[in-house]
Design a protein around this motif. Sequence first.
Motif, mmCIF file in Angstrom:
data_model
loop_
_atom_site.group_PDB
_atom_site.id
_atom_site.type_symbol
_atom_site.label_atom_id
_atom_site.label_comp_id
_atom_site.label_asym_id
_atom_site.label_seq_id
_atom_site.Cartn_x
_atom_site.Cartn_y
_atom_site.Cartn_z
ATOM 1 N N GLY A 115 0.792 -1.226 0.000
ATOM 2 C CA GLY A 115 0.000 0.000 0.000
ATOM 3 C C GLY A 115 0.818 1.266 0.000
ATOM 4 O O GLY A 115 2.049 1.247 0.118
ATOM 5 N N ASP A 116 0.119 2.396 -0.104
ATOM 6 C CA ASP A 116 0.780 3.701 -0.113
ATOM 7 C C ASP A 116 1.538 3.953 1.183
ATOM 8 O O ASP A 116 2.525 4.695 1.202
ATOM 9 C CB ASP A 116 -0.238 4.805 -0.364
ATOM 10 N N ASP A 117 1.080 3.326 2.285
ATOM 11 C CA ASP A 117 1.725 3.511 3.587
ATOM 12 C C ASP A 117 2.738 2.418 3.901
ATOM 13 O O ASP A 117 3.253 2.345 5.014
ATOM 14 C CB ASP A 117 0.673 3.564 4.690
ATOM 15 N N GLU B 247 8.724 8.727 -1.905
ATOM 16 C CA GLU B 247 8.829 9.893 -2.774
ATOM 17 C C GLU B 247 7.626 9.989 -3.704
ATOM 18 O O GLU B 247 7.072 11.077 -3.928
ATOM 19 C CB GLU B 247 10.129 9.799 -3.589
ATOM 20 N N LEU B 248 7.195 8.848 -4.233
ATOM 21 C CA LEU B 248 6.054 8.844 -5.145
ATOM 22 C C LEU B 248 4.763 9.227 -4.416
ATOM 23 O O LEU B 248 3.967 10.028 -4.923
ATOM 24 C CB LEU B 248 5.906 7.465 -5.794
ATOM 25 N N VAL B 249 4.552 8.687 -3.223
ATOM 26 C CA VAL B 249 3.329 9.005 -2.476
ATOM 27 C C VAL B 249 3.299 10.484 -2.116
ATOM 28 O O VAL B 249 2.243 11.137 -2.211
ATOM 29 C CB VAL B 249 3.220 8.120 -1.219
ATOM 30 N N ARG B 250 4.455 11.048 -1.734
ATOM 31 C CA ARG B 250 4.495 12.491 -1.450
ATOM 32 C C ARG B 250 4.094 13.294 -2.680
ATOM 33 O O ARG B 250 3.362 14.293 -2.584
ATOM 34 C CB ARG B 250 5.891 12.906 -0.982
ATOM 35 N N ALA B 251 4.563 12.870 -3.833
ATOM 36 C CA ALA B 251 4.231 13.580 -5.076
ATOM 37 C C ALA B 251 2.741 13.446 -5.399
ATOM 38 O O ALA B 251 2.090 14.416 -5.790
ATOM 39 C CB ALA B 251 5.075 13.045 -6.229
ATOM 40 N N ILE B 252 2.190 12.248 -5.216
ATOM 41 C CA ILE B 252 0.769 12.024 -5.517
ATOM 42 C C ILE B 252 -0.115 12.892 -4.634
ATOM 43 O O ILE B 252 -1.123 13.449 -5.093
ATOM 44 C CB ILE B 252 0.423 10.533 -5.341
ATOM 45 N N PRO C 102 -1.469 19.684 -8.912
ATOM 46 C CA PRO C 102 -1.040 18.279 -8.906
ATOM 47 C C PRO C 102 0.349 18.085 -9.516
ATOM 48 O O PRO C 102 0.668 18.671 -10.558
ATOM 49 C CB PRO C 102 -2.108 17.578 -9.752
ATOM 50 N N HIS C 103 1.151 17.286 -8.850
ATOM 51 C CA HIS C 103 2.458 16.907 -9.382
ATOM 52 C C HIS C 103 2.231 16.031 -10.611
ATOM 53 O O HIS C 103 1.345 15.174 -10.613
ATOM 54 C CB HIS C 103 3.232 16.137 -8.305
ATOM 55 N N PRO C 104 3.029 16.200 -11.667
ATOM 56 C CA PRO C 104 2.820 15.375 -12.874
ATOM 57 C C PRO C 104 2.962 13.882 -12.633
ATOM 58 O O PRO C 104 2.409 13.077 -13.385
ATOM 59 C CB PRO C 104 3.884 15.897 -13.855
ATOM 60 N N TRP C 105 3.654 13.492 -11.570
ATOM 61 C CA TRP C 105 3.778 12.060 -11.289
ATOM 62 C C TRP C 105 2.439 11.431 -10.913
ATOM 63 O O TRP C 105 2.250 10.236 -11.106
ATOM 64 C CB TRP C 105 4.777 11.838 -10.152
#
Length: 685
Positions: free
Chosen positions: A111-113, A186-191, A197-200
């Motif tokens: 999961g995201d966490d 890093e990805l979850v922070r961007a999401i 919205p971050h492009p990721w």
Amino acid sequence: MLNPTLPDQAWYSLRRTLPPWRFQETLEELCRLAPQFKIDEVIVKIDTEEFSHGHPSLEWAAAYQEKLFEVRRRLEELGIVYSLNPWITAGHADRGRDDRDRLPGLECMVGDDGSETHHCACFLSPVWREHTRKLWTIYAQTHPHIMWVEDDIRTFNHEPVRFGCFCPRHMKLFSERVGREVSREELVRAILQPGRPHPWRAEYLRMQQEVMIETVAFLAKVTHEVSPETCMGLMSSGPRQHCVEGRDWKRLAEALADHRPLYSRPPMANYCEESMRGFYYSQDSIKLTRHALPEGVIEQTECESVPFTRFSKSVTFTFLEIAVSMAYGSSGVTLNLFDHAGTPMQDEIHYGTMLAEKKPFLNELARVANRPGRYRGVKLLHRDEFSMRKVLPAGASYQDLAEDGFPMMSALESMGIPTTYEESGILALSGQSARMLSDEELREWLTRGVLLDGVAAGILLERGFGAEIGLKRIAPPAVRVQLPWVVSAEEFHNVEFGGAPRKYLTATLPFLSADGRICPLEAAEGAQVISSWVDPDTNRTSPAMIAFENAGGGRVIVHGMEYQSCCGVAFCHPFRREQLQSAIRYLGKGSEAMLFQCDGAYPLAWRRDMADSTVIGCFNLNLDAWPECSFDLGWQGAVPRVRVLTASGNWEDCSGIEMTQSAGRLRITCRNRVEHPFPLVLKLE
């Protein structure tokens, strides 16, 4: 193969588990009772719920396959269609199961966490793919009419995983897409980045979208290599929620259909009875899922009961679920009425008795609702890409990516204002749904009629449309304790919109928690103030709702609330019904599709127009009977003949009906009692 899409029939598909340790007994009972219940199709559920093995072994499936051949043969002898519903695709939740030892190398969801499952498989896992290929080959060899894919074909709510899959395989794929190594954190922070919205985020959701399209194509291919005549069926979890995985509904549906008819199973709200107000979600789920899918998909709603028996759901409530399904145009229902533990259906035969007794009424309701036509009402907006474009506040969670709009729908429907996703002259925008429209689309809508909550109005103001919506400025939404003045109530003072002196409604929204958020606004010159916020001394502090007609002839209503947080029990009131229905009359310039009123509360009303007739109806979602109700319709032409649909499935002339017509409106008043156990359905010809 029997045709399960007869146009003049409410199709009953019974979902039934036949446990291997009581197989013959439950099969004999099924073959005896299914014809009595007027069942058209049996969907055999495989390795289900409490007695599920997780991802069943191939040996278990091969042994059970012989039983499935017998089920199919016995059902065909009775003229009943045989379909199949594997309980597990990826897995719904661990529930104490761990498949990693039994399937060495199985990669599970992360999961995201950072939480990890031990049973719910990652859709990219080669071990899961190979096991599923062999397993579904065994199932497909029984040649079911429909192979149902469960709603675990999603990337959220795979407990303990909440959202997404951030396993090493997914992270590697994402890193390749963006051209550098990216960690989960890093990805979850961007999401979840606040603000723009971050492009990721969009890139990750597009990646998930492509993975899921490829996954359902794989399932269809496995099935059709063995049984090319089998249709695929998709259970889903609601388009607003599927936005968080970036689902492209039309592409996914085309991949799963694999050039054959596709079946859809939209969820109904009430897994147990709780409240009839759950039908607001149910009817919306039907309409919204249909809107998201391609045309021609065959729809059978999910009438689910957990954990079964009349302690969970009454027979009357179950009938109403089916009636809502038929009224809103479904071809049939899938009935999950009996448990998975081998308990005889005879123990709760009352459900089957109801199915048989109500079938004539439901058949006719389904017949008229499945004729070519359209549902009328205020238009709501759905866009698959919502989660890609939503602006998040600081500290947002993954769940905050879900699509806005449900509270606006529920507020309108509960005030007797039908909603639709089809063409309409009035559009309702709440929350960040306003971000989904281009400037060109907004300009076109602003020449018609638009209802905006405070958040949507703020977005339009930010985008330069203040002159078109009658707004100088609007503050961001805030709970009352954050405002510079005390807000006690909303005063309804504009007589053209149901107002009168000293007419107040509480601002403690949506209930005693008082965490509903208000958007103080300043109206532009030429705007009418419909209602105002007042302090404890009844002094007006700020407009609450305004109406404005712009230079293009369009009309706009702005309500200075965040509907996502304000709509609830305290929002609903007879004053609110007057206010909102007057607002819709203003926006529609007298041509709005339908407004419904009752001597009571919580209606669910609909209108469906066909070439030669119109069907209107209502459900009473309250325990109090209505001694009187009325339908106010935009109507051209002569006063129609009105007939009522009786319990026997016949259309009969109805006493107690009074009609008046003037200026393109038709008002139909019914002075027959409408009680919650049975809807009122009228045909206008």
